[in-house]
Design a protein around this motif. Structure first.
Motif, PDB file in Angstrom:
ATOM      1  N   ALA A 111      -6.717  -9.887 -14.394  1.00 47.58           N
ATOM      2  CA  ALA A 111      -6.198 -11.245 -14.251  1.00 47.58           C
ATOM      3  C   ALA A 111      -5.796 -11.537 -12.808  1.00 47.58           C
ATOM      4  O   ALA A 111      -5.896 -12.675 -12.350  1.00 47.58           O
ATOM      5  CB  ALA A 111      -5.003 -11.455 -15.184  1.00 47.58           C
ATOM      6  N   ASN A 112      -5.326 -10.528 -12.099  1.00 52.06           N
ATOM      7  CA  ASN A 112      -4.947 -10.694 -10.692  1.00 52.06           C
ATOM      8  C   ASN A 112      -5.003  -9.329 -10.019  1.00 52.06           C
ATOM      9  O   ASN A 112      -4.709  -8.302 -10.628  1.00 52.06           O
ATOM     10  CB  ASN A 112      -3.543 -11.293 -10.547  1.00 52.06           C
ATOM     11  N   TYR A 113      -5.402  -9.342  -8.772  1.00 54.31           N
ATOM     12  CA  TYR A 113      -5.500  -8.088  -8.018  1.00 54.31           C
ATOM     13  C   TYR A 113      -5.158  -8.377  -6.574  1.00 54.31           C
ATOM     14  O   TYR A 113      -5.694  -9.303  -5.969  1.00 54.31           O
ATOM     15  CB  TYR A 113      -6.920  -7.524  -8.112  1.00 54.31           C
ATOM     16  N   GLN A 114      -4.232  -7.609  -6.019  1.00 56.33           N
ATOM     17  CA  GLN A 114      -3.822  -7.777  -4.633  1.00 56.33           C
ATOM     18  C   GLN A 114      -3.743  -6.404  -3.970  1.00 56.33           C
ATOM     19  O   GLN A 114      -3.422  -5.403  -4.631  1.00 56.33           O
ATOM     20  CB  GLN A 114      -2.457  -8.458  -4.537  1.00 56.33           C
ATOM     21  N   ALA A 115      -4.010  -6.366  -2.689  1.00 59.70           N
ATOM     22  CA  ALA A 115      -3.914  -5.121  -1.935  1.00 59.70           C
ATOM     23  C   ALA A 115      -3.242  -5.387  -0.595  1.00 59.70           C
ATOM     24  O   ALA A 115      -3.439  -6.448   0.007  1.00 59.70           O
ATOM     25  CB  ALA A 115      -5.299  -4.513  -1.719  1.00 59.70           C
ATOM     26  N   ILE A 116      -2.449  -4.434  -0.145  1.00 56.62           N
ATOM     27  CA  ILE A 116      -1.907  -4.458   1.210  1.00 56.62           C
ATOM     28  C   ILE A 116      -2.328  -3.157   1.881  1.00 56.62           C
ATOM     29  O   ILE A 116      -1.912  -2.074   1.465  1.00 56.62           O
ATOM     30  CB  ILE A 116      -0.368  -4.569   1.243  1.00 56.62           C
ATOM     31  N   VAL A 117      -3.163  -3.260   2.892  1.00 53.71           N
ATOM     32  CA  VAL A 117      -3.682  -2.075   3.571  1.00 53.71           C
ATOM     33  C   VAL A 117      -2.841  -1.787   4.812  1.00 53.71           C
ATOM     34  O   VAL A 117      -2.067  -2.635   5.273  1.00 53.71           O
ATOM     35  CB  VAL A 117      -5.168  -2.264   3.933  1.00 53.71           C
ATOM     36  N   PRO A 118      -2.961  -0.577   5.382  1.00 51.22           N
ATOM     37  CA  PRO A 118      -2.109  -0.216   6.522  1.00 51.22           C
ATOM     38  C   PRO A 118      -2.173  -1.185   7.692  1.00 51.22           C
ATOM     39  O   PRO A 118      -1.135  -1.519   8.293  1.00 51.22           O
ATOM     40  CB  PRO A 118      -2.630   1.170   6.913  1.00 51.22           C
TER      41      PRO A 118
ATOM     42  N   TRP B 282       0.853  -0.492 -10.311  1.00 48.24           N
ATOM     43  CA  TRP B 282       0.906  -0.363  -8.859  1.00 48.24           C
ATOM     44  C   TRP B 282       0.235   0.944  -8.468  1.00 48.24           C
ATOM     45  O   TRP B 282       0.636   2.020  -8.916  1.00 48.24           O
ATOM     46  CB  TRP B 282       2.364  -0.368  -8.379  1.00 48.24           C
ATOM     47  N   GLY B 283      -0.789   0.847  -7.647  1.00 42.09           N
ATOM     48  CA  GLY B 283      -1.457   2.031  -7.137  1.00 42.09           C
ATOM     49  C   GLY B 283      -1.106   2.223  -5.679  1.00 42.09           C
ATOM     50  O   GLY B 283      -1.258   1.306  -4.874  1.00 42.09           O
ATOM     51  N   TRP B 284      -0.643   3.397  -5.328  1.00 43.22           N
ATOM     52  CA  TRP B 284      -0.197   3.654  -3.970  1.00 43.22           C
ATOM     53  C   TRP B 284      -0.842   4.935  -3.458  1.00 43.22           C
ATOM     54  O   TRP B 284      -1.163   5.859  -4.204  1.00 43.22           O
ATOM     55  CB  TRP B 284       1.334   3.817  -3.925  1.00 43.22           C
ATOM     56  N   THR B 285      -1.046   4.952  -2.165  1.00 40.95           N
ATOM     57  CA  THR B 285      -1.504   6.162  -1.495  1.00 40.95           C
ATOM     58  C   THR B 285      -1.156   6.020  -0.024  1.00 40.95           C
ATOM     59  O   THR B 285      -0.771   4.941   0.442  1.00 40.95           O
ATOM     60  CB  THR B 285      -3.016   6.378  -1.685  1.00 40.95           C
ATOM     61  N   GLU B 286      -1.279   7.121   0.694  1.00 44.82           N
ATOM     62  CA  GLU B 286      -1.154   7.082   2.141  1.00 44.82           C
ATOM     63  C   GLU B 286      -2.534   7.348   2.727  1.00 44.82           C
ATOM     64  O   GLU B 286      -3.000   8.488   2.776  1.00 44.82           O
ATOM     65  CB  GLU B 286      -0.141   8.118   2.639  1.00 44.82           C
ATOM     66  N   ALA B 287      -3.219   6.290   3.132  1.00 46.19           N
ATOM     67  CA  ALA B 287      -4.476   6.452   3.841  1.00 46.19           C
ATOM     68  C   ALA B 287      -4.176   7.015   5.228  1.00 46.19           C
ATOM     69  O   ALA B 287      -3.027   6.985   5.677  1.00 46.19           O
ATOM     70  CB  ALA B 287      -5.179   5.102   3.946  1.00 46.19           C
TER      71      ALA B 287
ATOM     72  N   ALA C 189       0.417   3.301   4.817  1.00 42.37           N
ATOM     73  CA  ALA C 189       0.697   2.945   3.432  1.00 42.37           C
ATOM     74  C   ALA C 189      -0.336   1.956   2.885  1.00 42.37           C
ATOM     75  O   ALA C 189      -0.552   0.887   3.454  1.00 42.37           O
ATOM     76  CB  ALA C 189       2.098   2.338   3.320  1.00 42.37           C
ATOM     77  N   LEU C 190      -0.936   2.319   1.768  1.00 39.99           N
ATOM     78  CA  LEU C 190      -1.955   1.495   1.111  1.00 39.99           C
ATOM     79  C   LEU C 190      -1.522   1.251  -0.326  1.00 39.99           C
ATOM     80  O   LEU C 190      -1.316   2.198  -1.091  1.00 39.99           O
ATOM     81  CB  LEU C 190      -3.309   2.206   1.139  1.00 39.99           C
ATOM     82  N   GLY C 191      -1.364  -0.024  -0.687  1.00 43.95           N
ATOM     83  CA  GLY C 191      -0.916  -0.367  -2.029  1.00 43.95           C
ATOM     84  C   GLY C 191      -1.857  -1.340  -2.718  1.00 43.95           C
ATOM     85  O   GLY C 191      -2.369  -2.265  -2.079  1.00 43.95           O
ATOM     86  N   HIS C 192      -2.099  -1.120  -3.993  1.00 46.53           N
ATOM     87  CA  HIS C 192      -2.904  -2.018  -4.826  1.00 46.53           C
ATOM     88  C   HIS C 192      -2.078  -2.416  -6.040  1.00 46.53           C
ATOM     89  O   HIS C 192      -1.455  -1.555  -6.680  1.00 46.53           O
ATOM     90  CB  HIS C 192      -4.195  -1.335  -5.293  1.00 46.53           C
ATOM     91  N   TRP C 193      -2.100  -3.685  -6.368  1.00 48.52           N
ATOM     92  CA  TRP C 193      -1.374  -4.199  -7.525  1.00 48.52           C
ATOM     93  C   TRP C 193      -2.360  -4.857  -8.475  1.00 48.52           C
ATOM     94  O   TRP C 193      -3.178  -5.695  -8.045  1.00 48.52           O
ATOM     95  CB  TRP C 193      -0.317  -5.211  -7.087  1.00 48.52           C
ATOM     96  N   ILE C 194      -2.300  -4.505  -9.755  1.00 51.64           N
ATOM     97  CA  ILE C 194      -3.264  -5.033 -10.711  1.00 51.64           C
ATOM     98  C   ILE C 194      -2.544  -5.601 -11.935  1.00 51.64           C
ATOM     99  O   ILE C 194      -1.531  -5.061 -12.393  1.00 51.64           O
ATOM    100  CB  ILE C 194      -4.277  -3.944 -11.143  1.00 51.64           C
ATOM    101  N   HIS C 195      -3.070  -6.697 -12.421  1.00 46.00           N
ATOM    102  CA  HIS C 195      -2.588  -7.322 -13.656  1.00 46.00           C
ATOM    103  C   HIS C 195      -3.777  -7.354 -14.610  1.00 46.00           C
ATOM    104  O   HIS C 195      -4.778  -8.040 -14.347  1.00 46.00           O
ATOM    105  CB  HIS C 195      -2.072  -8.735 -13.368  1.00 46.00           C
ATOM    106  N   ILE C 196      -3.685  -6.612 -15.684  1.00 49.75           N
ATOM    107  CA  ILE C 196      -4.760  -6.547 -16.680  1.00 49.75           C
ATOM    108  C   ILE C 196      -4.341  -7.363 -17.895  1.00 49.75           C
ATOM    109  O   ILE C 196      -3.242  -7.183 -18.433  1.00 49.75           O
ATOM    110  CB  ILE C 196      -5.031  -5.089 -17.106  1.00 49.75           C
ATOM    111  N   LYS C 197      -5.203  -8.272 -18.318  1.00 51.66           N
ATOM    112  CA  LYS C 197      -4.921  -9.111 -19.477  1.00 51.66           C
ATOM    113  C   LYS C 197      -6.162  -9.196 -20.352  1.00 51.66           C
ATOM    114  O   LYS C 197      -7.243  -9.538 -19.872  1.00 51.66           O
ATOM    115  CB  LYS C 197      -4.493 -10.512 -19.027  1.00 51.66           C
ATOM    116  N   ASP C 198      -5.993  -8.871 -21.610  1.00 54.60           N
ATOM    117  CA  ASP C 198      -7.105  -8.885 -22.573  1.00 54.60           C
ATOM    118  C   ASP C 198      -8.291  -8.064 -22.070  1.00 54.60           C
ATOM    119  O   ASP C 198      -9.452  -8.469 -22.190  1.00 54.60           O
ATOM    120  CB  ASP C 198      -7.547 -10.336 -22.846  1.00 54.60           C
TER     121      ASP C 198
END
Length: 501
Positions: free
Chosen positions: A427-434, A405-410, A414-423
């Motif tokens: 594998a999946n990447y989602q973001a919720i921006v302010p 989970w990557g978070w910051t305050e732009a 609130a700005l959040g990024h979620w990453i799923h790394i496989k091999d």
């Protein structure tokens, strides 16, 4: 960066932490000033009215609120003459799209002329101070020196192409210029304009729920849930209750698509972003683009919620949480502004409160820039030239599967990024921006997002010139381009929605 660093357990070096803080802080300062003067001021300032101002009276007004150097009668006469040329030519340029003469404008002509002058000054000022991004990030916007594990720009006091004493001295000069303008122009202007619009302390509140991820780590091995480890603290305020700052649990974040042009198997439930899906399902207007059916799906934004509650994010949320957490400089400046306006803290829950909170945040960060720059210089002086962590560059050393989970305050919130790394691959990447938080449509329970909630009850004098609506929406500093990126697998635009006249 933080999403991958979290997934792989990477801790960045001191120099990288400080440089990231400096880059982000000057971005806040520039962005907030640009928002006030160039994106929001024309909701409050009647540019054409400035033509009727007395330059001498304008000078006296300006000098009564600040010792800013550009405050002579001759200076304001020159600005007024320039404005007259715009008007006489019929080409108002950047001042063309507004509702001049609207009864909602309340500033006297002299205040309007002063604001026009500072609008023009801010154009030159922002271009200058953001040169810090060229020094530390190679360009602005979209800086090029961020790197998983730290930064790519070298630190070496003996190299002219690295961060050295000369570049740090240049940064200090830019930050001094930024601080001076913020304290002698931006803050006095906000305090001068606000008394004419105190009725807007009762308009545009909205949800009463506020959330901040927190940001600007103060130590290398920081705990984001510890208020003293972040310059801007993390937390949640519920139901306008400033007596309690609740801890933030990222596991409690979900996204609904009940009223969004996406589809889930079960749209009565929200999904955590780590398991999020982005499956376009456009059911909106077709040519000739009739009005939206808001009882169904009506937005490309999803509806993020925290503990199933709709939240406001942004400068107001950050300053309320910092104030309630006992942040020394935030409390000083918030109390100073409230004293000047002779108002209680509850006025912050409003459209005008967002304007004031953004200004307070700018002042606080403009003060802090010199501190972080000095810390960077002091750390380099110890001989520590490390700028990135090299131990995780080989994907063969990574775990077979990792989530982060990557978070910051732009500046907008609130700005959040979620990453799923496989091999070794994403594998999946989602973001919720302010703007997704603030501009979200209603969720499965019918609860609106911050924009919608804040507009309820807004008085509008003329529906054909709804400047009152603009005041509240613009107080959030929306960025819909940031919030929505929907393409088909070939990268083509899926659809375009045209707003009916």
């Amino acid at each position: 960066m933080r999403a991958v660093e979290d997934a792989l357990g990477i801790k960045i070096p001191t120099n990288a932490r400080l440089i990231r803080n400096i880059i982000e802080a000057i971005q806040y300062v520039q962005d907030h000033v640009v928002h006030f003067y160039h994106l929001h001021a024309l909701d409050w300032v009647d540019i054409v009215s400035a033509l009727d101002a007395d330059p001498q009276a304008t000078s006296e007004l300006a000098q009564s609120i600040s010792d800013w150097s550009k405050s002579s009668a001759d200076y304001f006469k020159g600005v007024q003459d320039k404005l007259k040329l715009y008007v006489s030519s019929g080409q108002l340029g950047p001042f063309g799209n507004a509702y001049w003469g609207h009864p909602a404008y309340k500033l006297p002509p002299e205040a309007n002329l002063m604001a026009v002058a500072h609008y023009l000054e801010a154009l030159d000022w922002q271009r200058e101070v953001i040169k810090a991004h060229a020094i530390l990030g190679a360009k602005n916007p979209h800086l090029q020196t961020y790197l998983v594990g730290g930064m790519s720009i070298p630190v070496d006091p003996n190299s002219q192409v690295a961060i050295n004493a000369d570049k740090i001295a240049h940064l200090h000069s830019l930050f001094a210029k930024a601080k001076e303008f913020v304290e002698k122009v931006y803050l006095p202007d906000v305090l001068a304009v606000a008394p004419f619009y105190l009725d807007w302390t009762t308009v545009g509140e909205g949800l009463g729920n506020f959330m901040s991820y927190g940001d600007f780590p103060l130590i290398d091995d920081f705990d984001p849930n510890k208020a003293s480890d972040l310059f801007i603290p993390r937390g949640v305020i519920l139901d306008r209750d400033l007596s309690t700052v609740h801890p933030l649990d990222p596991a409690s974040i979900t996204e609904y698509v009940t009223h969004s042009w996406y589809k889930y198997d079960d749209e009565s439930k929200g999904l955590h972003p780590a398991e999020g899906q982005t499956n376009p399902n456009y059911t909106g207007p077709k040519p000739p683009y009739e009005f939206l059916e808001v009882e169904g799906k009506y937005s490309w934004l999803k509806s993020p919620r925290y503990e199933d509650k709709s939240m406001e994010v942004g400068p107001l949320a950050r300053m309320l949480i910092a104030y309630a957490s006992g942040h020394e400089r935030v409390k000083f400046w918030v109390d100073a502004v409230l004293t000047k306006l002779n108002a209680p803290a509850t006025v912050l829950f409003s459209t005008l409160g967002r304007v004031a909170a953004r200004c307070v945040e700018t002042v606080v960060l403009a003060e802090q820039l010199a501190t972080w720059t000095n810390e960077l210089a002091a750390n380099i002086a110890t001989g520590d030239l490390r700028i990135h962590e090299n131990d995780h560059w080989d994907p063969s050393t990574w775990p077979a599967e990792a989530m982060g989970w990557g978070w910051t305050e732009a500046p907008r919130g609130a700005l959040g990024h979620w990453i799923h790394i496989k091999d070794g691959k994403i594998a999946n990447y989602q973001a919720i921006v302010p703007s997704t938080w603030n501009g979200s449509p209603r969720d499965a329970h019918g609860v609106p997002g911050a924009y919608e909630a804040a507009l309820v009850g807004t008085p509008v004098a003329d529906p054909n010139q709804p400047v009152e609506i603009l005041r509240t929406v613009h107080s959030f500093d929306p960025c819909m381009a940031c919030a929505v990126h929907v393409l088909d697998p070939e990268g083509k635009e899926i659809t375009r929605v045209i707003v009916a006249d």
